[in-house]
Design a protein around this motif. Structure first.
Motif, mmCIF file in Angstrom:
data_model
loop_
_atom_site.group_PDB
_atom_site.id
_atom_site.type_symbol
_atom_site.label_atom_id
_atom_site.label_comp_id
_atom_site.label_asym_id
_atom_site.label_seq_id
_atom_site.Cartn_x
_atom_site.Cartn_y
_atom_site.Cartn_z
ATOM 1 N N VAL A 195 0.129 5.708 -6.269
ATOM 2 C CA VAL A 195 0.801 6.049 -5.012
ATOM 3 C C VAL A 195 2.313 6.111 -5.229
ATOM 4 O O VAL A 195 2.973 7.046 -4.769
ATOM 5 N N ARG A 196 2.843 5.139 -5.932
ATOM 6 C CA ARG A 196 4.291 5.131 -6.194
ATOM 7 C C ARG A 196 4.721 6.321 -7.037
ATOM 8 O O ARG A 196 5.868 6.775 -6.940
ATOM 9 N N ALA A 197 3.792 6.842 -7.853
ATOM 10 C CA ALA A 197 4.088 8.010 -8.688
ATOM 11 C C ALA A 197 3.835 9.321 -7.947
ATOM 12 O O ALA A 197 3.962 10.393 -8.532
ATOM 13 N N GLY A 198 3.447 9.216 -6.664
ATOM 14 C CA GLY A 198 3.222 10.422 -5.870
ATOM 15 C C GLY A 198 1.848 11.045 -6.040
ATOM 16 O O GLY A 198 1.646 12.195 -5.670
ATOM 17 N N ARG A 199 0.911 10.288 -6.594
ATOM 18 C CA ARG A 199 -0.442 10.801 -6.832
ATOM 19 C C ARG A 199 -1.360 10.427 -5.669
ATOM 20 O O ARG A 199 -1.329 9.299 -5.197
ATOM 21 N N THR A 200 -2.189 11.374 -5.242
ATOM 22 C CA THR A 200 -3.164 11.077 -4.197
ATOM 23 C C THR A 200 -4.304 10.278 -4.808
ATOM 24 O O THR A 200 -4.826 10.614 -5.871
ATOM 25 N N GLU A 223 -17.811 8.658 10.223
ATOM 26 C CA GLU A 223 -18.113 10.089 10.257
ATOM 27 C C GLU A 223 -17.330 10.850 9.197
ATOM 28 O O GLU A 223 -17.820 11.823 8.641
ATOM 29 N N ASP A 224 -16.096 10.423 8.932
ATOM 30 C CA ASP A 224 -15.247 11.124 7.970
ATOM 31 C C ASP A 224 -15.631 10.736 6.547
ATOM 32 O O ASP A 224 -15.942 9.571 6.280
ATOM 33 N N PRO A 225 -15.582 11.681 5.625
ATOM 34 C CA PRO A 225 -15.879 11.321 4.233
ATOM 35 C C PRO A 225 -14.833 10.373 3.662
ATOM 36 O O PRO A 225 -15.141 9.509 2.857
ATOM 37 N N TRP A 226 -13.584 10.539 4.087
ATOM 38 C CA TRP A 226 -12.486 9.667 3.665
ATOM 39 C C TRP A 226 -11.352 9.795 4.670
ATOM 40 O O TRP A 226 -11.269 10.765 5.418
ATOM 41 N N ASN A 227 -10.482 8.786 4.702
ATOM 42 C CA ASN A 227 -9.349 8.761 5.625
ATOM 43 C C ASN A 227 -8.109 8.292 4.884
ATOM 44 O O ASN A 227 -8.175 7.389 4.050
ATOM 45 N N GLU A 228 -6.966 8.875 5.242
ATOM 46 C CA GLU A 228 -5.696 8.451 4.657
ATOM 47 C C GLU A 228 -5.233 7.191 5.380
ATOM 48 O O GLU A 228 -4.958 7.207 6.576
ATOM 49 N N VAL A 229 -5.172 6.096 4.646
ATOM 50 C CA VAL A 229 -4.815 4.798 5.221
ATOM 51 C C VAL A 229 -3.329 4.510 5.035
ATOM 52 O O VAL A 229 -2.711 3.809 5.833
ATOM 53 N N GLY A 230 -2.767 5.042 3.999
ATOM 54 C CA GLY A 230 -1.336 4.950 3.724
ATOM 55 C C GLY A 230 -0.928 6.243 3.052
ATOM 56 O O GLY A 230 -1.795 7.020 2.647
ATOM 57 N N PRO A 231 0.367 6.500 2.918
ATOM 58 C CA PRO A 231 0.782 7.727 2.248
ATOM 59 C C PRO A 231 0.140 7.856 0.862
ATOM 60 O O PRO A 231 0.273 6.969 0.030
#
Length: 167
Positions: free
Chosen positions: A95-100, A14-22
């Motif tokens: 991710v390690r650089a803080g980028r989504t 149902e969700d367009p996307w989900n956060e799986v990790g930070p």
């Protein structure tokens, strides 16, 4: 090239996307809405978008870093497995650089699940925990492609070498 297997019995999430990790998100080009399948369009929500399936008009917005590698939801060639490894490296570095970061495919379950699960492994989770995390945070139907689970369990470099033997 056929990129989706029609025999999957899992509806899109149902969700367009989900956060799986930070800062690590998983999604698709479609979702299930009140009236059935609905398109998912990415704008500027993410710093990096990695697409394993592509449909015109689904974004991301101009100026957003975007990489695309077409691959099937089925057996992967040596070159396609190398693309998976490349995408994993891009996702982990971002991710390690803080980028989504959004990793997406058609429904956001198998191809994106392969990349995201391996990224989670490289970020410190074990393979079983990474697979479980993908299924908990995205969809219980995620990674229903057992071949992709086998790629994760054997390790992508090993899977790539074995795929190369068959070519």
């Amino acid at each position: 090239m056929k990129t989706r297997q029609k025999d999957r019995h899992n509806p899109p999430p149902e969700d367009p996307w989900n956060e799986v990790g930070p800062r690590l998100w998983m999604g698709g080009h479609i979702r299930v809405g009140a009236d059935g399948e609905e398109p998912v369009v990415v704008g500027r929500e993410f710093d990096l978008v990695l697409s394993l399936y592509q449909r015109e008009g689904h974004g991301p917005a101009p100026g957003v870093e975007h990489h695309f590698a077409e691959m099937p939801d089925g057996p992967l060639t040596e070159a396609q497995l190398a693309d998976v490894e490349r995408f994993v490296g891009l996702a982990v570095a971002a991710v390690r650089a803080g980028r989504t970061t959004l990793v997406r495919c058609h429904a956001g379950q198998n191809r994106s699940g392969l990349v995201v699960a391996q990224a989670l492994v490289e970020l410190g989770l074990g393979v079983p925990a990474a697979i479980e995390r993908v299924r908990q945070r995205r969809s219980p139907g995620a990674l229903s492609n057992q071949l992709f689970v086998q790629y994760l369990e054997s390790g992508l470099p090993t899977a790539r070498l074995l795929a190369g033997l068959g070519s």
